[in-house]
Design an enzyme around this catalytic site. Structure first.
Site, PDB file in Angstrom:
ATOM      1  N   GLU A 270       3.078   1.758  -1.505  1.00  0.00           N
ATOM      2  CA  GLU A 270       2.866   2.334  -0.293  1.00  0.00           C
ATOM      3  C   GLU A 270       3.980   3.006   0.473  1.00  0.00           C
ATOM      4  O   GLU A 270       4.186   2.489   1.461  1.00  0.00           O
ATOM      5  CB  GLU A 270       1.929   1.682   0.627  1.00  0.00           C
TER       6      GLU A 270
ATOM      7  N   GLU B 210      -5.134  -1.178  -5.292  1.00  0.00           N
ATOM      8  CA  GLU B 210      -5.775  -1.991  -4.288  1.00  0.00           C
ATOM      9  C   GLU B 210      -7.070  -1.395  -3.665  1.00  0.00           C
ATOM     10  O   GLU B 210      -7.178  -0.373  -3.509  1.00  0.00           O
ATOM     11  CB  GLU B 210      -4.780  -2.001  -3.143  1.00  0.00           C
TER      12      GLU B 210
END
Ligand code: IFM
Length: 480
Positions: A179, A384
């Site tokens: 991320e 995720e």
């Protein structure tokens, strides 16, 4: 009023769904969120240690000093995964444990920890998936300028080489960054993540140097790991929806899509920054920090794209009529969206998790469909997905979390539907294996399939862990 943001229906989870043979069922964690042992075996502070120690930054003044004590309980945690029948474990390496000053030779003890962990995983038949960077930049590198500086990308490539030399014989799946949007725009834009800086141009510079770090690291990895090993990056792609069908709201989507998604997918997967991003941010910067040859370096072939998805994002052109401005990433006087102050963020309708994030599996289905059509031939892995709820152990010591089971069921149905529609999705990693340090929220949010009693460190698999275990073992999502 029915708006464009409200017209989506989740794929029905009613019938049992069988996933393709070989689909990878995993769980995920990250170093600072679980390891603890912050000053052990030569580890030095990362930006998150410093940030967490700064009063007012993290809820309750929580830090990762002890976290879930995984640094000492790793064997128990691997045994838990083995008991649950989990096939792959996505974890991250703590850069300040491996290279305490962010430069120079590797620290043997730090590497030994990950070698032991990986050997134990392999011994139990669990595939290790190593992420090089899940936000714990050595503080010394931040002191030298951090991600807005080009040198940090060069240091990252050196660190990647050390990690590959030490673990490349046993880790077959690598992820460079987790991320990078959060690292760049929450870390240097809104300041709600470490290091807590708030300069829009620094945020854009950080994004570019994270892109460069990714490219340089892929090259360092490929030079060292076997030809059949896999390289990837994990992005928290924002699935965007306009509040209404107005052209102004469509333009708000385009602008946030550039700043949230295409600022990474452009250079990494297409070899160029999007023209509209350069134009929208031109009043702030001329992007002269992008040097000749950088884009070629960043645009490395990848074996799959890691996708993190939790909730969709609804935007409109701000008109000052009292719309919400929260975008689910913590409140700050500073925006994480350089040059987009006239875009408003809205809470999507319906049920939410303990983070206040809307539960909407249709967003995942749509996102996977979009990626499959934008990047044909690039396999996808959900690296995720999961939810925080206010879990507690009942008097008999059980943790019942039906809301998490329902969240997982809906999102797995969405993944299954995307595969049926043609998306090449190869695996799913539940976030998270354990309750852990949820960044600015400290330990107040529980994302784990396994409950952690922090005072004692005791682990209790929640009902959702047992439910997920059955799915992972059989590859079948049961009917509702
Ligand atoms: O806990 C985080 C993780 O570190 C990165 N992705 C989102 C999760 C939930 O907020």
């Amino acid at each position: 009023m029915v708006t464009a943001a409200h017209q989506h229906t989740a794929p029905g989870p009613e019938a049992p769904r069988t996933f393709p043979e070989g689909f990878l069922w995993g769980s995920a964690t990250a170093s600072y969120q679980i390891e603890g042992a912050a000053a052990e075996d030569g580890r030095t502070p990362s930006i998150w240690d410093t940030y967490a120690r700064t009063p007012g930054r993290v809820r309750n003044g929580d830090t990762g000093d002890i976290a879930t004590d995984h640094y000492h309980r790793w064997r128990e945690d691997v045994a838990l995964m083995a008991d649950l029948g989990i096939g792959a474990y996505r974890f991250s390496l703590a850069w300040p444990r491996i290279q305490p000053t962010g430069r120079g030779p590797a620290a043997q003890k730090g590497l030994d920890f990950y070698r032991r962990l990986v050997d134990e995983l392999l011994d139990k038949g669990i595939q290790p998936v190593a992420t090089l960077y899940h936000w714990d930049l050595p503080q010394e590198l931040e002191d030298a300028g951090g991600w807005p500086e080009r040198a940090t990308a060069e240091r990252f490539a050196e660190y990647a080489a050390l990690a590959a030399d030490a673990l490349g014989d046993r880790v077959k799946t690598w992820t460079t960054l987790n991320e990078p949007w959060c690292s760049a725009f929450l870390g240097y834009g809104s300041g709600v993540h470490a290091p807590g800086r708030t300069d829009p141009v620094d945020a854009l510079r950080a994004a570019h140097h994270l892109n460069l770090a990714h490219g340089l690291a892929v090259r360092a990895l490929r030079d060292r790991i076997p030809a059949d090993a896999r390289c990837s990056v994990t992005l928290n792609l924002h699935h965007l929806r306009p509040l209404t069908g107005d052209a102004a709201d469509a333009d708000a989507v385009r602008r946030i899509d550039a700043l949230a998604n295409r600022v990474f997918t452009g250079p990494m997967l297409r070899g160029a920054y999007p023209e509209d991003l350069l134009k929208d941010t031109a009043p702030l910067t001329d992007w002269s920090f992008v040097h000749d040859g950088d884009l070629r370096e960043i645009h490395q072939p990848l074996d799959f794209l890691g996708v993190n998805y939790y909730t969709p994002t609804v935007v409109s052109r701000a008109d000052g009529s009292g719309t919400h401005t929260s975008d689910g990433h913590g409140r700050s006087a500073h925006s994480p969206w350089p040059g987009a102050d006239d875009v408003a963020f809205h809470q999507p309708p319906g049920e939410t998790t303990a983070m206040g994030w809307a539960v909407d599996p249709s967003g995942l289905h749509e996102l996977l469909g979009r990626l499959a059509s934008d990047f044909p031939g690039l396999p996808l892995v959900i690296t995720e997905n999961g939810a925080a709820f206010d879990d507690y152990a009942d008097p008999s010591g059980n943790v019942n979390d039906p809301a998490r089971i329902s969240y997982l069921r809906g999102h797995l149905a969405a993944v299954h539907q995307a595969i049926a529609d043609g998306a090449d999705v190869r695996g799913y990693f539940l976030w998270s294996l354990l309750d852990n340090f949820e960044w600015g929220y400290g330990y107040s949010k529980r994302f784990g399939a396994v409950y952690v009693d922090y005072p004692t460190g005791t682990r209790i698999p929640k009902a959702s862990a047992r439910w997920y275990s059955a799915v992972a073992r059989t590859g079948v999502l049961p009917g509702a």
